[in-house]
Design a protein around this motif. Structure first.
Motif, PDB file in Angstrom:
ATOM      1  N   TYR A 104       0.790  -1.226   0.000  1.00  0.00           N
ATOM      2  CA  TYR A 104       0.000   0.000   0.000  1.00  0.00           C
ATOM      3  C   TYR A 104       0.827   1.283   0.000  1.00  0.00           C
ATOM      4  O   TYR A 104       0.278   2.359   0.214  1.00  0.00           O
ATOM      5  N   GLY A 105       2.114   1.199  -0.235  1.00  0.00           N
ATOM      6  CA  GLY A 105       2.969   2.379  -0.180  1.00  0.00           C
ATOM      7  C   GLY A 105       2.554   3.471  -1.147  1.00  0.00           C
ATOM      8  O   GLY A 105       2.495   4.648  -0.796  1.00  0.00           O
ATOM      9  N   ARG A 106       2.245   3.093  -2.378  1.00  0.00           N
ATOM     10  CA  ARG A 106       1.866   4.073  -3.398  1.00  0.00           C
ATOM     11  C   ARG A 106       0.559   4.769  -3.032  1.00  0.00           C
ATOM     12  O   ARG A 106       0.433   5.988  -3.183  1.00  0.00           O
ATOM     13  N   GLU A 107      -0.429   4.027  -2.535  1.00  0.00           N
ATOM     14  CA  GLU A 107      -1.715   4.632  -2.179  1.00  0.00           C
ATOM     15  C   GLU A 107      -1.588   5.556  -0.970  1.00  0.00           C
ATOM     16  O   GLU A 107      -2.220   6.611  -0.923  1.00  0.00           O
ATOM     17  N   ILE A 108      -0.764   5.168   0.001  1.00  0.00           N
ATOM     18  CA  ILE A 108      -0.605   6.000   1.192  1.00  0.00           C
ATOM     19  C   ILE A 108       0.129   7.290   0.841  1.00  0.00           C
ATOM     20  O   ILE A 108      -0.190   8.354   1.374  1.00  0.00           O
ATOM     21  N   LYS A 109       1.077   7.231  -0.068  1.00  0.00           N
ATOM     22  CA  LYS A 109       1.782   8.443  -0.496  1.00  0.00           C
ATOM     23  C   LYS A 109       0.860   9.396  -1.243  1.00  0.00           C
ATOM     24  O   LYS A 109       1.112  10.594  -1.288  1.00  0.00           O
ATOM     25  N   ALA A 110      -0.208   8.888  -1.825  1.00  0.00           N
ATOM     26  CA  ALA A 110      -1.130   9.718  -2.596  1.00  0.00           C
ATOM     27  C   ALA A 110      -2.180  10.418  -1.731  1.00  0.00           C
ATOM     28  O   ALA A 110      -2.996  11.175  -2.253  1.00  0.00           O
ATOM     29  N   LEU A 111      -2.167  10.204  -0.416  1.00  0.00           N
ATOM     30  CA  LEU A 111      -3.140  10.850   0.457  1.00  0.00           C
ATOM     31  C   LEU A 111      -2.872  12.351   0.521  1.00  0.00           C
ATOM     32  O   LEU A 111      -1.728  12.795   0.462  1.00  0.00           O
ATOM     33  N   ASN A 112      -3.936  13.140   0.678  1.00  0.00           N
ATOM     34  CA  ASN A 112      -3.740  14.575   0.821  1.00  0.00           C
ATOM     35  C   ASN A 112      -3.467  14.925   2.291  1.00  0.00           C
ATOM     36  O   ASN A 112      -3.457  14.051   3.162  1.00  0.00           O
ATOM     37  N   HIS A 113      -3.249  16.188   2.572  1.00  0.00           N
ATOM     38  CA  HIS A 113      -2.857  16.637   3.910  1.00  0.00           C
ATOM     39  C   HIS A 113      -3.910  16.260   4.958  1.00  0.00           C
ATOM     40  O   HIS A 113      -3.590  15.731   6.021  1.00  0.00           O
ATOM     41  N   ARG A 114      -5.162  16.547   4.666  1.00  0.00           N
ATOM     42  CA  ARG A 114      -6.250  16.263   5.605  1.00  0.00           C
ATOM     43  C   ARG A 114      -6.347  14.771   5.888  1.00  0.00           C
ATOM     44  O   ARG A 114      -6.537  14.340   7.034  1.00  0.00           O
ATOM     45  N   GLN A 115      -6.193  13.953   4.865  1.00  0.00           N
ATOM     46  CA  GLN A 115      -6.257  12.499   5.032  1.00  0.00           C
ATOM     47  C   GLN A 115      -5.051  11.990   5.814  1.00  0.00           C
ATOM     48  O   GLN A 115      -5.165  11.039   6.582  1.00  0.00           O
ATOM     49  N   GLY A 116      -3.893  12.624   5.633  1.00  0.00           N
ATOM     50  CA  GLY A 116      -2.712  12.246   6.401  1.00  0.00           C
ATOM     51  C   GLY A 116      -2.890  12.510   7.886  1.00  0.00           C
ATOM     52  O   GLY A 116      -2.529  11.685   8.735  1.00  0.00           O
ATOM     53  N   LEU A 117      -3.460  13.680   8.220  1.00  0.00           N
ATOM     54  CA  LEU A 117      -3.737  13.983   9.631  1.00  0.00           C
ATOM     55  C   LEU A 117      -4.719  12.967  10.218  1.00  0.00           C
ATOM     56  O   LEU A 117      -4.547  12.492  11.345  1.00  0.00           O
ATOM     57  N   LEU A 118      -5.722  12.633   9.443  1.00  0.00           N
ATOM     58  CA  LEU A 118      -6.713  11.657   9.889  1.00  0.00           C
ATOM     59  C   LEU A 118      -6.087  10.280  10.069  1.00  0.00           C
ATOM     60  O   LEU A 118      -6.386   9.582  11.039  1.00  0.00           O
ATOM     61  N   LEU A 119      -5.178   9.897   9.174  1.00  0.00           N
ATOM     62  CA  LEU A 119      -4.499   8.604   9.284  1.00  0.00           C
ATOM     63  C   LEU A 119      -3.673   8.527  10.565  1.00  0.00           C
ATOM     64  O   LEU A 119      -3.684   7.503  11.252  1.00  0.00           O
ATOM     65  N   ILE A 120      -2.984   9.605  10.913  1.00  0.00           N
ATOM     66  CA  ILE A 120      -2.196   9.614  12.148  1.00  0.00           C
ATOM     67  C   ILE A 120      -3.094   9.401  13.364  1.00  0.00           C
ATOM     68  O   ILE A 120      -2.771   8.632  14.272  1.00  0.00           O
ATOM     69  N   LYS A 121      -4.252  10.063  13.371  1.00  0.00           N
ATOM     70  CA  LYS A 121      -5.184   9.903  14.494  1.00  0.00           C
ATOM     71  C   LYS A 121      -5.763   8.489  14.533  1.00  0.00           C
ATOM     72  O   LYS A 121      -5.882   7.885  15.600  1.00  0.00           O
ATOM     73  N   LEU A 122      -6.127   7.963  13.369  1.00  0.00           N
ATOM     74  CA  LEU A 122      -6.738   6.639  13.340  1.00  0.00           C
ATOM     75  C   LEU A 122      -5.740   5.535  13.655  1.00  0.00           C
ATOM     76  O   LEU A 122      -6.114   4.497  14.208  1.00  0.00           O
ATOM     77  N   ILE A 123      -4.473   5.734  13.321  1.00  0.00           N
ATOM     78  CA  ILE A 123      -3.455   4.755  13.706  1.00  0.00           C
ATOM     79  C   ILE A 123      -3.377   4.669  15.220  1.00  0.00           C
ATOM     80  O   ILE A 123      -3.331   3.583  15.796  1.00  0.00           O
ATOM     81  N   ASP A 124      -3.393   5.821  15.888  1.00  0.00           N
ATOM     82  CA  ASP A 124      -3.377   5.812  17.348  1.00  0.00           C
ATOM     83  C   ASP A 124      -4.659   5.188  17.896  1.00  0.00           C
ATOM     84  O   ASP A 124      -4.623   4.450  18.883  1.00  0.00           O
ATOM     85  N   ARG A 125      -5.777   5.456  17.244  1.00  0.00           N
ATOM     86  CA  ARG A 125      -7.047   4.883  17.703  1.00  0.00           C
ATOM     87  C   ARG A 125      -7.028   3.364  17.615  1.00  0.00           C
ATOM     88  O   ARG A 125      -7.491   2.675  18.513  1.00  0.00           O
ATOM     89  N   GLU A 126      -6.476   2.840  16.528  1.00  0.00           N
ATOM     90  CA  GLU A 126      -6.499   1.403  16.298  1.00  0.00           C
ATOM     91  C   GLU A 126      -5.399   0.648  17.041  1.00  0.00           C
ATOM     92  O   GLU A 126      -5.596  -0.493  17.425  1.00  0.00           O
ATOM     93  N   THR A 127      -4.235   1.271  17.221  1.00  0.00           N
ATOM     94  CA  THR A 127      -3.120   0.558  17.844  1.00  0.00           C
ATOM     95  C   THR A 127      -2.874   0.969  19.280  1.00  0.00           C
ATOM     96  O   THR A 127      -2.125   0.298  19.983  1.00  0.00           O
ATOM     97  N   SER A 128      -3.460   2.075  19.722  1.00  0.00           N
ATOM     98  CA  SER A 128      -3.224   2.707  21.025  1.00  0.00           C
ATOM     99  C   SER A 128      -1.753   3.087  21.202  1.00  0.00           C
ATOM    100  O   SER A 128      -1.256   3.159  22.314  1.00  0.00           O
ATOM    101  N   HIS A 129      -1.060   3.308  20.087  1.00  0.00           N
ATOM    102  CA  HIS A 129       0.304   3.839  20.068  1.00  0.00           C
ATOM    103  C   HIS A 129       0.347   4.961  19.047  1.00  0.00           C
ATOM    104  O   HIS A 129      -0.196   4.809  17.944  1.00  0.00           O
TER     105      HIS A 129
END
Length: 190
Positions: free
Chosen positions: A108-133
């Motif tokens: 998924y490297g290519r798809e993750i690199k294609a995320l926009n700024h807002r989606q990147g911020l959301l991904l950081i929050k959701l990673i913490d939500r899902e992993t608790s790290h």
């Protein structure tokens, strides 16, 4: 008159065969009787303005794009958790982190690199939500504190914060969008 009598007899006969047994739970207290009923779960939401509806629709679209990556990252980290915990040294644990990172990058490297700024911020929050790290903790564990600090500095230049913690009470819009999309989505409590 015959038509009226026919309709009444039809209604009486249909109600006679459709009786069901209703059991009510009740508690008698003195002269009062309190009836108990189980109600289905429901949510109360205020009416949204047009701007709020657009913002919520954009958030839902972003979550549809980003949430699968957060879930996948959590799943991959969870699959390596036992190996990392049983590793004899930090170096061996980092080898497992590298495998997990390579697995994510190749798929998924290519798809993750294609995320926009807002989606990147959301991904950081959701990673913490899902992993608790936080993303910073994951980078620090997988690489080194120096590398994590370097990534944090670069992220801050672009407006991100890898140390962002997910708080469900403060992120009620994200929780509401997740509920609208997937129903009840549990938070990782590791």
């Amino acid at each position: 008159m015959k038509r009226f009598a026919f309709i009444v007899s039809l209604m009486i006969s249909s109600t006679g065969y459709s009786q069901t047994q209703n059991i009510l739970l009740a508690q008698v207290s003195g002269t009062d009787t309190l009836y108990y009923a189980t109600l289905p779960a429901f949510t109360i939401q205020a009416k949204r303005s047009a701007a709020s509806k657009r913002k919520h629709a954009r958030l839902i679209a972003d979550i549809k794009r980003v949430y699968p990556y957060a879930r996948l990252g959590a799943k991959i980290l969870d699959s390596y958790r036992d190996s990392i915990a049983s590793a004899e040294s930090d170096h061996k644990a980092r080898v497992f982190y590298k495998r997990a990172e390579q697995e994510l990058k190749t798929q998924y490297g290519r798809e993750i690199k294609a995320l926009n700024h807002r989606q990147g911020l959301l991904l950081i929050k959701l990673i913490d939500r899902e992993t608790s790290h936080t993303a910073y903790q994951i980078i620090s564990n997988s690489r080194s504190n120096l590398t994590a600090g370097l990534y944090q500095g670069i992220a801050r230049i672009w407006g991100y914060n890898l140390k962002t913690r997910y708080d469900a009470t403060k992120e009620y819009e994200i929780e509401s969008a997740l509920y609208d999309l997937y129903g009840s989505v549990p938070i990782a409590l590791n």
